[in-house]
Design a protein around this motif. Structure first.
Motif, mmCIF file in Angstrom:
data_model
loop_
_atom_site.group_PDB
_atom_site.id
_atom_site.type_symbol
_atom_site.label_atom_id
_atom_site.label_comp_id
_atom_site.label_asym_id
_atom_site.label_seq_id
_atom_site.Cartn_x
_atom_site.Cartn_y
_atom_site.Cartn_z
ATOM 1 N N SER A 261 0.810 -1.216 0.000
ATOM 2 C CA SER A 261 0.000 0.000 0.000
ATOM 3 C C SER A 261 0.842 1.265 0.000
ATOM 4 N N GLN B 70 5.220 -1.492 -10.156
ATOM 5 C CA GLN B 70 4.862 -1.116 -11.521
ATOM 6 C C GLN B 70 6.097 -1.054 -12.421
ATOM 7 N N SER C 206 4.391 0.580 -4.493
ATOM 8 C CA SER C 206 3.519 0.355 -5.648
ATOM 9 C C SER C 206 4.216 0.784 -6.936
ATOM 10 N N GLU D 210 -4.547 -1.083 -3.235
ATOM 11 C CA GLU D 210 -5.521 -0.522 -2.298
ATOM 12 C C GLU D 210 -6.605 -1.538 -1.952
ATOM 13 N N THR D 211 -7.051 -2.273 -2.971
ATOM 14 C CA THR D 211 -8.068 -3.299 -2.706
ATOM 15 C C THR D 211 -7.536 -4.365 -1.764
ATOM 16 N N ARG E 145 -1.833 3.240 -17.326
ATOM 17 C CA ARG E 145 -2.915 2.294 -17.011
ATOM 18 C C ARG E 145 -2.384 1.150 -16.143
ATOM 19 N N GLN F 181 -1.907 0.201 -8.502
ATOM 20 C CA GLN F 181 -2.326 0.974 -7.340
ATOM 21 C C GLN F 181 -3.707 0.550 -6.861
ATOM 22 N N GLU F 182 -4.614 0.339 -7.804
ATOM 23 C CA GLU F 182 -5.963 -0.094 -7.437
ATOM 24 C C GLU F 182 -5.937 -1.472 -6.784
ATOM 25 N N LEU F 183 -5.132 -2.371 -7.348
ATOM 26 C CA LEU F 183 -5.014 -3.702 -6.756
ATOM 27 C C LEU F 183 -4.411 -3.633 -5.363
ATOM 28 N N ASN G 211 -7.131 -3.156 1.887
ATOM 29 C CA ASN G 211 -8.380 -2.967 2.628
ATOM 30 C C ASN G 211 -9.236 -4.236 2.662
ATOM 31 N N GLY H 8 -1.980 2.511 -12.700
ATOM 32 C CA GLY H 8 -3.288 2.621 -12.049
ATOM 33 C C GLY H 8 -3.826 1.280 -11.610
ATOM 34 N N ALA H 9 -3.618 0.254 -12.439
ATOM 35 C CA ALA H 9 -4.096 -1.083 -12.078
ATOM 36 C C ALA H 9 -3.358 -1.618 -10.866
#
Length: 430
Positions: free
Chosen positions: A134, A143, A139, A345-346, A335, A341-343, A349, A338-339
C-alpha cells in the motif's frame, strides 16, 4: 553431495564488534595490572602499616581470580600461552560435535511445525504484505518491475518464430472454425431488439458521404452523360443534364435518408430486417451458401497476403508495446500503474485476503519444513564443519567474546572481595 564453503578470512580489524572486544579485553587486563601493582606496593610498604595487609589480600585474590578466569576464557578458544594443555581450545577440538549439535538444535527447535505455525501467526504475513504494497513508493516499484519485466520478455521473443506461431495459430483456427455458424449467431444476436439497424444507418451515411466527394460526382456525371446519346454534347449540354439529374438523385437520396432516420418502421428498415434474417437462415441451413463461405475461408487460409498482414500487425504491436512500456508517461504505462495501485488498495483494505494469505502460507510451510528440515540441519552442520578453525573461533569470539571479558572483570573484583573477606575473618579470629 552437499556443497560446502571454507571461509578463511577475518573480519575487518576496525569493525565495531572487534573494537568493542578490544576495549573489553583492555579493561580486563588493566584491572589485572592494577591488582598486581597494588599487591607490589602493599607488600613493599607493609612493614609498620598493618592496614596494607588488607590491600595486599584484596589485590592478591583479585589477581588469582583474574588469572583463573582469563585461563577459562582463553581455553574456550585456544591453548593458553600456546601450551597444548588438556581440555583447552575447546571450540576447535569439538567443532564437529558443535556442528552436529547446532544442526540438530536448529531442525528440532527452530524448524518444528509448531514453531513455524506460531511464527506465521505472530508475523501475520498477509497484513505485512498489504502494508508494504500500500505504500506509494512500493507500488511504483512494483509497476516499474512489471514494466521492465514485460519489456524484457517482449524483447527476448524471437520475432520470426512469433510471426510464424501467430500465422500458424490463426490458420489452424480458420481450419477448425465454423465461420458460417459463428456469423449466423452474431447476426442473430444483433437482430434481437433490432440492434442491427445501426448497420443500415451507418451504411447509408457512408454512402451519402462517399457520393459527396467531388471526384465521385464528376465520374457519375460523365457516366450519366455517356448514357444520354440523344442529348447533344454542344456547349457541354450532356454534362449539364447529367449534373442536374445527379443533383435530383442526391436530393432524393437525402430525402430517403431523412425518412429512414426518422421512421423506425420504414419499409427500407423492414426490408433490411428480412435480408438479415434471410442471411442467417442461409448461413445455418443453405448448403450451397455455406459451401461458398467455406470456400472463402479456405482461400483466406492459403492466401500469402494474410501471412504478410499478420506479420505486419505483429511488428507494429511489438513496436507499440515496447514504446508504451518504456515510457512511464505513456497511456499503457499509466494504465498499468493505475491497475497496480488499485489492486494494492483493494488488497490493503481486504482483511479476508490477509487471512487467506496467512492460511495459504500456514498450509504450505509445514509440509515443506517437514520435508527439508533434516536437510537444512545437515546443511548447517556440514557448513560449520567445513569452516576453518581460526575463522570459526574468531567468529564466535567476536560475537560473545566481549561478554566473556566481563567474566574476567567480574572474576577480578569478586576474587578480590572474597580474598579480602577471608583475610579479614582470619585476622580478627586469630
Amino acid at each position: 553431495m552437499m556443497p560446502t564453503s571454507t571461509p578463511t578470512h577475518r573480519p575487518a580489524g576496525n569493525s565495531p564488534k572487534r573494537a568493542r572486544l578490544r576495549a573489553a579485553r583492555l579493561l580486563a587486563f588493566s584491572l589485572l595490572a592494577v591488582a598486581g601493582v597494588l599487591y607490589v606496593i602493599a607488600q613493599y610498604f607493609r612493614p609498620g602499616r598493618p592496614w596494607l595487609g588488607f590491600v595486599a589480600a584484596f589485590s592478591e585474590a583479585a589477581m588469582v581470580g583474574a588469572l583463573a578466569d582469563w585461563f577459562a576464557v582463553v581455553a574456550l578458544f585456544r591453548h593458553p600461552l600456546g601450551l597444548p594443555l588438556p581440555h583447552t581450545a575447546i571450540i576447535s577440538a569439538n567443532k564437529r560435535r558443535i556442528a552436529d549439535s547446532l544442526g540438530e538444535f536448529i531442525q528440532s527447535r527452530f524448524l518444528s511445525t509448531d514453531k513455524v505455525l506460531e511464527g506465521i501467526r505472530t508475523l501475520a504475513p498477509g497484513r505485512r504484505i498489504a502494508r508494504w504494497i500500500s505504500r506509494p513508493d512500493n507500488s511504483a516499484r512494483i509497476q516499474d518491475y512489471l514494466g521492465h519485466t514485460l519489456a524484457r520478455l517482449l524483447g527476448s521473443i524471437d520475432h520470426q518464430q512469433a510471426r510464424g506461431f501467430l500465422t500458424q495459430a490463426i490458420a489452424s483456427g480458420l481450419d477448425t472454425l465454423d465461420v458460417s455458424t459463428l456469423a449466423a449467431q452474431v447476426l442473430r444476436s444483433l437482430s434481437q431488439n433490432r440492434r442491427h439497424q445501426w448497420l443500415l444507418d451507418e451504411a447509408l451515411e457512408q454512402l451519402y458521404g462517399f457520393l459527396q466527394h467531388e471526384d465521385v460526382r464528376k465520374e457519375l456525371v460523365q457516366a450519366i452523360a455517356r448514357q444520354m446519346e440523344f442529348v447533344p454534347s454542344t456547349l457541354n449540354l450532356d454534362e449539364r443534364v447529367g449534373r442536374a439529374i445527379l443533383q435530383r438523385l442526391y436530393d432524393a437520396l437525402q430525402t430517403v435518408l431523412q425518412a429512414v432516420r426518422e421512421d423506425h418502421d420504414h419499409v427500407l428498415r423492414r426490408r433490411f430486417d428480412e435480408v438479415v434474417l434471410d442471411i442467417v437462415d442461409k448461413l445455418m441451413r443453405d448448403k450451397t451458401f455455406r459451401e461458398r463461405v467455406q470456400t472463402i475461408q479456405t482461400e483466406l487460409r492459403h492466401n500469402p497476403e494474410i501471412g504478410s498482414a499478420l506479420s505486419a500487425i505483429w511488428d507494429e504491436l511489438q513496436r507499440w508495446l515496447g514504446e508504451q512500456l518504456g515510457d512511464t508517461s505513456a497511456p499503457l504505462s499509466r494504465r498499468l500503474a493505475g491497475a497496480v495501485q488499485e489492486l494494492a488498495e483493494t488488497f490493503a483494505n481486504s482483511p479476508r485476503a490477509h487471512i487467506w494469505i496467512d492460511a495459504q502460507i500456514a498450509s504450505i510451510a509445514p509440509p515443506l519444513i517437514e520435508r527439508y528440515r533434516r536437510t537444512l540441519g545437515l546443511f548447517i552442520s556440514v557448513q560449520v564443519k567445513a569452516w576453518n578453525d581460526t575463522f570459526l573461533v574468531d567468529q564466535i569470539e567476536l560475537n560473545i567474546g566481549r561478554d566473556l571479558q566481563f567474566i574476567r572483570i567480574n572474576g577480578t573484583l569478586v576474587g578480590g572481595l572474597v580474598g579480602l573477606i577471608i583475610y579479614t575473618a582470619t585476622h580478627f579470629l586469630a
